[in-house]
Design an enzyme around this catalytic site. Structure first.
Site, PDB file in Angstrom:
ATOM      1  N   ASP A  13       0.811  -1.227   0.000  1.00 14.10           N
ATOM      2  CA  ASP A  13       0.000   0.000   0.000  1.00 14.10           C
ATOM      3  C   ASP A  13       0.841   1.272   0.000  1.00 14.10           C
ATOM      4  O   ASP A  13       0.449   2.293   0.558  1.00 14.10           O
ATOM      5  CB  ASP A  13      -0.959   0.018   1.215  1.00 14.10           C
ATOM      6  CG  ASP A  13      -1.880  -1.193   1.219  1.00 14.10           C
ATOM      7  OD1 ASP A  13      -2.242  -1.648   0.132  1.00 14.10           O
ATOM      8  OD2 ASP A  13      -2.224  -1.664   2.321  1.00 14.10           O
ATOM      9  N   LYS A  16       1.894   1.977  -5.155  1.00 22.36           N
ATOM     10  CA  LYS A  16       2.420   1.372  -6.401  1.00 22.36           C
ATOM     11  C   LYS A  16       1.494   1.643  -7.584  1.00 22.36           C
ATOM     12  O   LYS A  16       1.949   1.952  -8.682  1.00 22.36           O
ATOM     13  CB  LYS A  16       2.579  -0.158  -6.215  1.00 22.36           C
ATOM     14  CG  LYS A  16       3.604  -0.534  -5.153  1.00 22.36           C
ATOM     15  CD  LYS A  16       3.659  -2.039  -4.945  1.00 22.36           C
ATOM     16  CE  LYS A  16       2.421  -2.611  -4.305  1.00 22.36           C
ATOM     17  NZ  LYS A  16       2.174  -2.179  -2.903  1.00 22.36           N
ATOM     18  N   ALA A  39      -3.896  -7.951  -3.619  1.00 23.31           N
ATOM     19  CA  ALA A  39      -3.427  -6.597  -3.887  1.00 23.31           C
ATOM     20  C   ALA A  39      -4.609  -5.662  -4.078  1.00 23.31           C
ATOM     21  O   ALA A  39      -5.671  -6.078  -4.523  1.00 23.31           O
ATOM     22  CB  ALA A  39      -2.566  -6.596  -5.154  1.00 23.31           C
ATOM     23  N   GLY A  40      -4.415  -4.402  -3.724  1.00 26.37           N
ATOM     24  CA  GLY A  40      -5.425  -3.377  -3.997  1.00 26.37           C
ATOM     25  C   GLY A  40      -4.679  -2.136  -4.420  1.00 26.37           C
ATOM     26  O   GLY A  40      -4.004  -1.512  -3.610  1.00 26.37           O
ATOM     27  N   HIS A  41      -4.719  -1.809  -5.703  1.00 28.58           N
ATOM     28  CA  HIS A  41      -3.947  -0.684  -6.240  1.00 28.58           C
ATOM     29  C   HIS A  41      -4.912   0.409  -6.697  1.00 28.58           C
ATOM     30  O   HIS A  41      -5.807   0.158  -7.489  1.00 28.58           O
ATOM     31  CB  HIS A  41      -3.074  -1.164  -7.411  1.00 28.58           C
ATOM     32  CG  HIS A  41      -2.054  -2.190  -6.995  1.00 28.58           C
ATOM     33  ND1 HIS A  41      -1.263  -2.887  -7.879  1.00 28.58           N
ATOM     34  CD2 HIS A  41      -1.701  -2.641  -5.765  1.00 28.58           C
ATOM     35  CE1 HIS A  41      -0.473  -3.715  -7.201  1.00 28.58           C
ATOM     36  NE2 HIS A  41      -0.721  -3.587  -5.922  1.00 28.58           N
ATOM     37  N   ARG A 143       2.280 -29.299  -6.661  1.00 30.52           N
ATOM     38  CA  ARG A 143       1.956 -29.906  -7.963  1.00 30.52           C
ATOM     39  C   ARG A 143       0.537 -30.451  -8.017  1.00 30.52           C
ATOM     40  O   ARG A 143       0.276 -31.478  -8.614  1.00 30.52           O
ATOM     41  CB  ARG A 143       2.997 -30.985  -8.322  1.00 30.52           C
ATOM     42  CG  ARG A 143       4.359 -30.371  -8.557  1.00 30.52           C
ATOM     43  CD  ARG A 143       5.459 -31.323  -8.364  1.00 30.52           C
ATOM     44  NE  ARG A 143       5.541 -31.768  -6.974  1.00 30.52           N
ATOM     45  CZ  ARG A 143       6.439 -32.618  -6.522  1.00 30.52           C
ATOM     46  NH1 ARG A 143       7.316 -33.154  -7.356  1.00 30.52           N
ATOM     47  NH2 ARG A 143       6.465 -32.961  -5.259  1.00 30.52           N
ATOM     48  N   GLN A 223       2.127  -6.153  -3.105  1.00 28.37           N
ATOM     49  CA  GLN A 223       2.605  -6.232  -1.713  1.00 28.37           C
ATOM     50  C   GLN A 223       3.912  -5.436  -1.556  1.00 28.37           C
ATOM     51  O   GLN A 223       4.071  -4.454  -2.254  1.00 28.37           O
ATOM     52  CB  GLN A 223       2.796  -7.701  -1.268  1.00 28.37           C
ATOM     53  CG  GLN A 223       1.478  -8.465  -1.089  1.00 28.37           C
ATOM     54  CD  GLN A 223       0.895  -9.015  -2.380  1.00 28.37           C
ATOM     55  OE1 GLN A 223       1.582  -9.697  -3.108  1.00 28.37           O
ATOM     56  NE2 GLN A 223      -0.354  -8.733  -2.659  1.00 28.37           N
ATOM     57  N   THR A 413       2.888  13.668  -4.398  1.00 32.64           N
ATOM     58  CA  THR A 413       2.355  14.653  -3.447  1.00 32.64           C
ATOM     59  C   THR A 413       0.823  14.701  -3.382  1.00 32.64           C
ATOM     60  O   THR A 413       0.266  15.607  -2.759  1.00 32.64           O
ATOM     61  CB  THR A 413       2.888  16.055  -3.800  1.00 32.64           C
ATOM     62  OG1 THR A 413       2.549  16.342  -5.162  1.00 32.64           O
ATOM     63  CG2 THR A 413       4.397  16.140  -3.619  1.00 32.64           C
TER      64      THR A 413
HETATM   65  P1  GDP Z   1      -0.666   0.222  -3.569  1.00 34.00           P
HETATM   66  O1  GDP Z   1      -1.263  -1.029  -3.042  1.00 34.00           O
HETATM   67  O2  GDP Z   1       0.805   0.305  -3.323  1.00 34.00           O
HETATM   68  O3  GDP Z   1      -1.012   0.482  -5.007  1.00 34.00           O
HETATM   69  O4  GDP Z   1      -1.311   1.412  -2.720  1.00 34.00           O
HETATM   70  P2  GDP Z   1      -2.882   1.595  -2.355  1.00 34.00           P
HETATM   71  O5  GDP Z   1      -3.572   2.073  -3.558  1.00 34.00           O
HETATM   72  O6  GDP Z   1      -3.404   0.380  -1.667  1.00 34.00           O
HETATM   73  O7  GDP Z   1      -2.784   2.703  -1.224  1.00 34.00           O
HETATM   74  C1  GDP Z   1      -2.198   3.950  -1.477  1.00 34.00           C
HETATM   75  C2  GDP Z   1      -3.255   5.041  -1.220  1.00 34.00           C
HETATM   76  O8  GDP Z   1      -2.627   6.295  -1.163  1.00 34.00           O
HETATM   77  C3  GDP Z   1      -4.281   5.154  -2.328  1.00 34.00           C
HETATM   78  O9  GDP Z   1      -5.506   5.552  -1.791  1.00 34.00           O
HETATM   79  C4  GDP Z   1      -3.715   6.252  -3.223  1.00 34.00           C
HETATM   80  O10 GDP Z   1      -4.717   6.938  -3.978  1.00 34.00           O
HETATM   81  C5  GDP Z   1      -3.089   7.141  -2.209  1.00 34.00           C
HETATM   82  N1  GDP Z   1      -1.892   7.886  -2.663  1.00 34.00           N
HETATM   83  C6  GDP Z   1      -0.912   7.494  -3.511  1.00 34.00           C
HETATM   84  N2  GDP Z   1       0.055   8.427  -3.580  1.00 34.00           N
HETATM   85  C7  GDP Z   1      -0.330   9.436  -2.762  1.00 34.00           C
HETATM   86  C8  GDP Z   1       0.264  10.685  -2.374  1.00 34.00           C
HETATM   87  O11 GDP Z   1       1.360  11.049  -2.795  1.00 34.00           O
HETATM   88  N3  GDP Z   1      -0.426  11.434  -1.463  1.00 34.00           N
HETATM   89  C9  GDP Z   1      -1.621  11.066  -0.955  1.00 34.00           C
HETATM   90  N4  GDP Z   1      -2.224  11.855  -0.073  1.00 34.00           N
HETATM   91  N5  GDP Z   1      -2.214   9.898  -1.283  1.00 34.00           N
HETATM   92  C10 GDP Z   1      -1.563   9.093  -2.173  1.00 34.00           C
HETATM   93  P1  IMO Z   2      -0.809  -4.260  -2.182  1.00 34.95           P
HETATM   94  O1  IMO Z   2      -0.361  -4.814  -3.518  1.00 34.95           O
HETATM   95  C1  IMO Z   2      -0.879  -4.618   2.158  1.00 34.95           C
HETATM   96  C2  IMO Z   2      -0.994  -8.661   3.826  1.00 34.95           C
HETATM   97  C3  IMO Z   2      -2.266  -9.096   4.531  1.00 34.95           C
HETATM   98  C4  IMO Z   2      -1.677 -10.038   5.563  1.00 34.95           C
HETATM   99  C5  IMO Z   2      -0.541 -10.716   4.803  1.00 34.95           C
HETATM  100  C6  IMO Z   2      -0.925 -12.080   4.227  1.00 34.95           C
HETATM  101  O2  IMO Z   2      -2.104  -3.536  -2.240  1.00 34.95           O
HETATM  102  O3  IMO Z   2       0.285  -3.471  -1.570  1.00 34.95           O
HETATM  103  P2  IMO Z   2      -2.409 -12.849   2.167  1.00 34.95           P
HETATM  104  O4  IMO Z   2      -3.867 -12.635   1.883  1.00 34.95           O
HETATM  105  O5  IMO Z   2      -1.510 -12.310   1.119  1.00 34.95           O
HETATM  106  O6  IMO Z   2      -2.084 -14.273   2.510  1.00 34.95           O
HETATM  107  O7  IMO Z   2      -2.146 -11.994   3.509  1.00 34.95           O
HETATM  108  O8  IMO Z   2      -0.200  -9.832   3.750  1.00 34.95           O
HETATM  109  N1  IMO Z   2      -1.189  -8.173   2.434  1.00 34.95           N
HETATM  110  C7  IMO Z   2      -1.102  -6.886   2.073  1.00 34.95           C
HETATM  111  N2  IMO Z   2      -0.930  -5.781   2.827  1.00 34.95           N
HETATM  112  N3  IMO Z   2      -0.964  -4.527   0.811  1.00 34.95           N
HETATM  113  C8  IMO Z   2      -1.115  -5.618   0.038  1.00 34.95           C
HETATM  114  O9  IMO Z   2      -1.095  -5.571  -1.306  1.00 34.95           O
HETATM  115  C9  IMO Z   2      -1.238  -6.876   0.671  1.00 34.95           C
HETATM  116  N4  IMO Z   2      -1.422  -8.143   0.243  1.00 34.95           N
HETATM  117  C10 IMO Z   2      -1.366  -8.919   1.319  1.00 34.95           C
HETATM  118  O10 IMO Z   2      -2.920  -7.995   5.121  1.00 34.95           O
HETATM  119  O11 IMO Z   2      -1.088  -9.294   6.609  1.00 34.95           O
HETATM  120 MG    MG Z   3      -2.821  -1.678  -1.787  1.00 30.50          MG
END
Ligand code: GDP
Ligand code: IMO
Ligand code: MG
Length: 429
Positions: A13, A16, A39-41, A143, A223, A413
């Site tokens: 998080d 990315k 993952a949650g992007h 496997r 991750q 930013t």
């Molecule tokens: P990821 O899993 O690495 O793709 O990150 P996530 O999307 O799960 O979480 C990052 C959060 O921060 C999202 O809600 C983005 O929209 C937000 N974000 C990313 N870059 C910035 C930044 O520079 N500033 C702020 N305030 N939010 C950001």
């Molecule tokens: P992104 O790509 C943050 C964490 C889970 C848990 C551990 C194992 O959005 O950065 P799993 O379901 O993979 O077996 O869970 O890993 N986890 C993450 N934490 N961002 C993620 O992905 C994650 N994917 C798994 O919360 O602690």
């Molecule tokens: Mg995420």
């Protein structure tokens, strides 16, 4: 111009999705190489928010996007994500989305097992996303996996199901669960096959062609290094390798394909789920970071734990992850603080330590040593050049570079795509 690999340098998080989306318009192909829909992007483009779990973040810019063999793929999750993103006006066709035919599937039995184990683990639970990620990877290495290519001829499935069910039925019995309903599983697979197969192909050939033709490939990690199954805070990790080295085995190419490795790094630290977190601030500071940073999980909606920047951890992630330069994100979240702290080392039993030890009990016991930095108390939100940053914010960035022994290539930013400062172009190597 070379390739770029994006990986998370903390516990996920880090932002990315935003950075991959920003880079994607200059790439010819975006490739996911590990993880799954854990993952949650998040991408924000002109005020519109896109949340992606399985689809590579290049899909929103219309960049050809590949789900590599290193990913574990839940075909039902893929269908609902594709439908959701199409509803937002994004085109998803077999020309734009390619799924590795040797990609292992996440089945409903994997989700079941993930939840059963978590519920039975008491205080030892990992806090997984309960999406079946771990059990699916176990079956791949054991496997026993059903793969995307197997969907093309379900008549051949029985011997595979014998092997898979022998294993799962024994595990399920231990949880007082009925054996796998094979007929239902086969029906479900037959139903979803028609959706997945048009996207399936030997993606290693697409990647090979792209490389031979000098195309730019952007590899998108999920991750973060601290969740890597070998190098992370084991056992509180995910079940795949999240380091840049996984690009090769997870997509079917050589290690040199990774190119510039961009480590996405939050200007502070967050983590979701259980496990050690030395700089965690379970207090007003954590609350402020969580509120200003909107730190709620994209996938599970869980509140993320928040704390100060940990330079020890990021320095370690840079080393084991193979990071060339970092993208420092969410600098704006620190704008209101009068003092910002950075962890520069640990104390363990009175001894100084400049790395995170492997043993889980030691990881939980290390005490952070903080350096205090005067906050800039001015807005960096939306800054797009160094000149827009307050001097003390620049000082913070420079101090981080020094402590982690790695240069900053980008600064982010705000969540918006273009609120990004380019310091060094990753595609230029
Ligand atoms: P990821 O899993 O690495 O793709 O990150 P996530 O999307 O799960 O979480 C990052 C959060 O921060 C999202 O809600 C983005 O929209 C937000 N974000 C990313 N870059 C910035 C930044 O520079 N500033 C702020 N305030 N939010 C950001
Ligand atoms: P992104 O790509 C943050 C964490 C889970 C848990 C551990 C194992 O959005 O950065 P799993 O379901 O993979 O077996 O869970 O890993 N986890 C993450 N934490 N961002 C993620 O992905 C994650 N994917 C798994 O919360 O602690
Ligand atoms: Mg995420």
């Amino acid at each position: 111009m070379g390739n770029v690999t994006v990986i998370g340098a903390q516990w996920g998080d880090e932002g990315k999705g935003k950075i991959v989306d920003w880079l994607a318009s200059r790439a010819d192909m975006v490739v996911r190489f590990q993880g799954g829909h854990n993952a949650g992007h998040t991408l924000v483009v002109e005020g519109k928010t896109y949340k992606l779990s399985l689809l590579p973040s290049g899909i929103v810019t219309g960049t050809p996007s590949v789900v590599g063999n290193g990913v574990v793929l839940d075909p039902w999750a893929l269908k609902s994500e594709v439908e959701r993103i199409r509803d937002q006006g994004v085109e998803v066709t077999p020309e734009l989305l390619m799924v590795a035919d040797n990609c292992p599937l996440i089945l409903p039995i994997h989700r079941d097992l993930d939840a059963l184990r978590e519920d039975a683990s008491g205080a030892g639970k990992i806090g997984t996303t309960r999406r079946g990620i771990g059990p699916a990877y176990e079956d791949k290495v054991g496997r026993r996996a059903i793969r995307v290519c197997d969907l093309a001829d379900l008549g051949d499935l029985d011997p595979m199901l014998d092997r898979l069910c022998a294993h799962h039925d024994a595990l399920r019995a231990g949880f007082n669960e009925p054996p796998v309903d094979r007929r239902r599983l086969k029906n479900d697979l037959a139903e979803i096959a028609g959706f997945v197969l048009p996207f399936a192909r030997p993606v290693w050939r697409e990647i090979d062609n792209a490389r031979r033709n000098g195309k730019r490939i952007l590899f998108e990690g999920a991750q973060g290094v601290l969740l890597d199954v070998d190098h992370g805070t084991y056992p509180f990790v995910t079940s795949s390798n999240t380091v840049a080295g996984t690009v090769a085995s997870g997509s079917g190419t050589g290690p040199s394909a990774a190119g510039f490795v961009l480590g996405i790094t939050k200007a502070y630290t967050t983590r979701v789920g259980s496990g050690p977190f030395p700089t965690e601030q379970d207090n007003d500071v954590g609350q402020t970071l969580g509120t200003r940073g909107r730190e709620f999980g994209t996938v599970t909606g869980r509140k993320r734990r928040c704390g100060w920047f940990d330079a020890v951890l990021v320095r370690q992630a840079v080393a084991v992850g193979g990071v060339t330069g970092i993208a420092l994100t969410k600098l704006d979240v620190l704008d209101t603080l009068d003092t910002v702290k950075v962890c520069t080392g640990y104390k363990l039993d009175g001894q100084d330590l400049d790395y995170l030890p492997a043993h889980a009990a030691d990881q939980a016991r290390v005490e952070p040593v903080f350096e205090e930095i005067k906050g800039w108390e001015a807005s960096t939100e939306g800054a797009r050049s160094w000149a827009d940053l307050p001097a003390r914010a620049i000082k913070y960035v420079r101090r981080i570079e020094e402590l982690i022994r790695c240069p900053v290539a980008l600064v982010s930013t705000s969540p918006e795509r273009d609120d990004t400062i380019l310091v060094r172009d990753p595609f230029a190597g």
